[in-house]
Design a protein around this motif. Structure first.
Motif, PDB file in Angstrom:
ATOM      1  N   VAL A  87      -7.529 -66.373 -49.729  1.00  0.00           N
ATOM      2  CA  VAL A  87      -6.560 -65.337 -50.026  1.00  0.00           C
ATOM      3  C   VAL A  87      -5.425 -66.140 -49.819  1.00  0.00           C
ATOM      4  N   VAL A 145      -5.018 -58.226 -51.685  1.00  0.00           N
ATOM      5  CA  VAL A 145      -6.174 -57.785 -52.295  1.00  0.00           C
ATOM      6  C   VAL A 145      -6.588 -56.411 -52.075  1.00  0.00           C
ATOM      7  N   THR A 199      -4.153 -56.725 -57.172  1.00  0.00           N
ATOM      8  CA  THR A 199      -5.332 -57.567 -57.423  1.00  0.00           C
ATOM      9  C   THR A 199      -6.455 -56.633 -56.827  1.00  0.00           C
TER      10      THR A 199
END
Length: 257
Positions: A65, A163, A191
């Motif tokens: 990430v 995320v 996202t």
């Protein structure tokens, strides 16, 4: 060039001493894009998501990430980057909606410190984005299934993640609430990686899809390209017909044995 928010590199998992449940899988998700993970029951969808939000450690591979391996992060640091909303939501929280959403700020607090002014702003913003301000002082247990799902998404949003991972966010919801939740979520600008059972919803609400079957990755890419009749029939072991709806151009899937 699109910035990569999350990358899975050769990701696999199997219990110690057991067989492989998820075979090596690789994909990248661009910042602000929505990835739908689809496949039949037992395909490995939930297992993949558990690896992505660090519930399990992969047998092989990495989850990156922002270019950083989440297994090298502490729990607090990982929770500041990834938030997850699971299939089954509790119904007996003796807390108000605002109090539950406030729990999303926990990874950002130090020690026993309480929420400050900025935390309050973030919590109110999360409630507003999920259309929950009118429920803020209601007990969580009094809400409908769709409302509870929105509260849990708001709590995840309050984490300010890079995320957001949703495991079957439409599970147990009627059609209206399915559409309501997906419409709200798709408008967040985050996202998002979500598992979905309904290919019609996946086609309508995602930018890319990852198709899994038997723990193997079969295809990855835009729904209009990936979700063709041959692949869907092979993955789900059914005969599939796809119609293009006008004027939207969206795909509509029908099946028979």
């Amino acid at each position: 060039m699109t910035k990569i928010a999350l990358e899975a590199r050769n990701l696999s998992w199997g219990a110690n001493g057991g067989g492989v449940i998820l075979h090596e899988t690789s994909f990248m998700v661009g910042a602000g894009r929505i990835l739908g993970v689809v496949g039949p029951n037992g395909a490995g969808k939930s297992m993949l998501l558990r690896l992505l939000y660090r519930f399990y450690r992969p047998r092989t591979g990495q989850v990156l990430v922002g270019g950083k391996d989440i297994q090298t992060m502490g729990a607090r640091s990982a929770a500041q980057r990834i938030a997850a909303v699971l299939q089954e939501q509790p119904t007996d929280f003796a807390l108000s909606v605002r109090e539950i959403v406030a729990l999303g700020r926990t990874p950002h607090r130090r020690g026993l410190s309480s929420n400050g002014a900025r935390d309050a702003e973030i919590i109110t913003s999360a409630l507003s984005k999920l259309d929950l301000l009118r429920f803020a002082d209601r007990s969580f247990g009094t809400l409908s299934g769709g409302e509870r799902q929105r509260v849990m998404v708001a709590r995840a949003l309050a984490q300010e993640p890079k995320v957001l991972i949703l495991d079957e966010p439409t599970n147990h919801l009627d059609i209206r609430h399915q559409l309501e939740v997906l419409t709200l979520v798709s408008g967040l600008g985050l996202t998002i990686i979500t598992s979905l059972h309904d290919l019609n919803l996946a086609s309508a609400y995602t930018d890319d899809v990852l198709v899994l079957a038997g723990g193997h990755s079969l295809a990855f890419g835009p729904p209009a390209t990936v979700l063709n009749e041959d692949l869907v029939s092979r993955a789900f072991q059914v005969n599939t017909r796809i119609e293009r709806l006008e004027p939207s151009g969206q795909s509509h899937f029908t099946y028979h044995l």
